[in-house]
Design a protein around this motif. Structure first.
Motif, PDB file in Angstrom:
ATOM      1  N   ARG A  13      -2.826   7.968  -0.074  1.00  0.00           N
ATOM      2  CA  ARG A  13      -3.431   9.116   1.573  1.00  0.00           C
ATOM      3  C   ARG A  13      -3.646  10.236   0.766  1.00  0.00           C
ATOM      4  O   ARG A  13      -3.300  10.784  -0.414  1.00  0.00           O
ATOM      5  CB  ARG A  13      -1.876   8.774   2.433  1.00  0.00           C
ATOM      6  N   CYS A  16      -1.550  13.814  -1.408  1.00  0.00           N
ATOM      7  CA  CYS A  16      -0.468  12.811  -1.906  1.00  0.00           C
ATOM      8  C   CYS A  16      -0.986  12.983  -3.515  1.00  0.00           C
ATOM      9  O   CYS A  16      -2.136  12.561  -4.031  1.00  0.00           O
ATOM     10  CB  CYS A  16      -0.068  11.399  -2.506  1.00  0.00           C
ATOM     11  N   CYS A  19      -0.769  10.684  -5.568  1.00  0.00           N
ATOM     12  CA  CYS A  19      -2.347   9.584  -5.337  1.00  0.00           C
ATOM     13  C   CYS A  19      -3.729   9.858  -6.442  1.00  0.00           C
ATOM     14  O   CYS A  19      -4.259   9.088  -7.326  1.00  0.00           O
ATOM     15  CB  CYS A  19      -2.552   8.958  -4.029  1.00  0.00           C
ATOM     16  N   GLU A  39     -10.381   2.306  -2.847  1.00  0.00           N
ATOM     17  CA  GLU A  39      -9.232   3.691  -2.357  1.00  0.00           C
ATOM     18  C   GLU A  39      -8.921   3.307  -0.899  1.00  0.00           C
ATOM     19  O   GLU A  39      -9.670   3.421  -0.094  1.00  0.00           O
ATOM     20  CB  GLU A  39      -9.284   4.634  -2.877  1.00  0.00           C
ATOM     21  N   ARG A  40      -8.210   3.220  -0.213  1.00  0.00           N
ATOM     22  CA  ARG A  40      -7.234   3.292   0.870  1.00  0.00           C
ATOM     23  C   ARG A  40      -6.050   3.662   0.977  1.00  0.00           C
ATOM     24  O   ARG A  40      -5.415   3.889   0.363  1.00  0.00           O
ATOM     25  CB  ARG A  40      -6.992   1.616   1.697  1.00  0.00           C
ATOM     26  N   SER A  41      -6.511   4.382   2.177  1.00  0.00           N
ATOM     27  CA  SER A  41      -5.251   5.269   2.715  1.00  0.00           C
ATOM     28  C   SER A  41      -4.354   4.794   4.041  1.00  0.00           C
ATOM     29  O   SER A  41      -4.400   3.894   4.262  1.00  0.00           O
ATOM     30  CB  SER A  41      -5.520   6.750   3.505  1.00  0.00           C
ATOM     31  N   ILE A  42      -2.938   5.137   3.620  1.00  0.00           N
ATOM     32  CA  ILE A  42      -1.986   4.127   4.535  1.00  0.00           C
ATOM     33  C   ILE A  42      -2.188   4.932   6.528  1.00  0.00           C
ATOM     34  O   ILE A  42      -1.858   4.496   7.070  1.00  0.00           O
ATOM     35  CB  ILE A  42      -0.144   4.333   4.237  1.00  0.00           C
ATOM     36  N   ASP A  43      -2.964   6.320   5.782  1.00  0.00           N
ATOM     37  CA  ASP A  43      -3.013   6.428   7.335  1.00  0.00           C
ATOM     38  C   ASP A  43      -3.814   5.677   8.496  1.00  0.00           C
ATOM     39  O   ASP A  43      -3.836   6.475   9.484  1.00  0.00           O
ATOM     40  CB  ASP A  43      -3.647   8.217   7.394  1.00  0.00           C
ATOM     41  N   ASP A  44      -5.125   5.633   7.406  1.00  0.00           N
ATOM     42  CA  ASP A  44      -6.525   4.757   9.067  1.00  0.00           C
ATOM     43  C   ASP A  44      -5.984   3.199   8.947  1.00  0.00           C
ATOM     44  O   ASP A  44      -6.237   2.686   9.261  1.00  0.00           O
ATOM     45  CB  ASP A  44      -7.521   4.360   7.697  1.00  0.00           C
ATOM     46  N   ARG A  49       0.495   0.864   5.765  1.00  0.00           N
ATOM     47  CA  ARG A  49       1.534   1.987   6.331  1.00  0.00           C
ATOM     48  C   ARG A  49       2.742   1.311   6.901  1.00  0.00           C
ATOM     49  O   ARG A  49       3.907   2.030   5.701  1.00  0.00           O
ATOM     50  CB  ARG A  49       1.278   2.463   7.867  1.00  0.00           C
ATOM     51  N   ALA A  53       4.801   2.879   3.051  1.00  0.00           N
ATOM     52  CA  ALA A  53       5.066   3.982   3.576  1.00  0.00           C
ATOM     53  C   ALA A  53       5.009   5.138   1.804  1.00  0.00           C
ATOM     54  O   ALA A  53       5.708   6.034   2.128  1.00  0.00           O
ATOM     55  CB  ALA A  53       5.507   4.083   4.492  1.00  0.00           C
ATOM     56  N   ILE A  56       4.026   5.378  -1.969  1.00  0.00           N
ATOM     57  CA  ILE A  56       2.261   5.372  -2.101  1.00  0.00           C
ATOM     58  C   ILE A  56       2.879   6.269  -3.757  1.00  0.00           C
ATOM     59  O   ILE A  56       3.636   6.646  -3.950  1.00  0.00           O
ATOM     60  CB  ILE A  56       1.701   5.665  -0.632  1.00  0.00           C
TER      61      ILE A  56
END
Length: 85
Positions: A13, A16, A19, A39-44, A49, A53, A56
């Protein structure tokens, strides 16, 4: 995993610091070995997530969880030098 897909996925995320550190290692190793990464975000992504969560950054190699919290450069390099799973 299909051909042409990135071998490494960093799940994290924005903001971070772990990260950011993982990203540096992944960028260096994949560049040296000629591999791709994303890269992938847990926010998206609600699924990411729910799954990651508390772990990460998570590093996936060929779609499978490889490391979390920290990226071990030697371990990542060894995984990428083996055939795709």
């Amino acid at each position: 995993m299909r051909a042409g897909e990135p071998r490494v996925t960093l799940v994290g995320r924005p903001g971070c610091h772990l990260c950011d550190e993982a990203k540096l290692v992944i960028e260096r190793v994949t560049r040296e070995l000629g591999e791709s990464w994303e890269e992938r975000s847990i926010d998206d992504n609600d699924e990411l997530r729910a799954k990651y969560a508390d772990q990460i950054p998570v590093t996936l190699v060929d779609g499978q969880r490889h490391d979390f919290w920290r990226v071990d450069e030697a371990r990542l390099r060894a995984a990428l030098q083996s055939p795709r799973r």
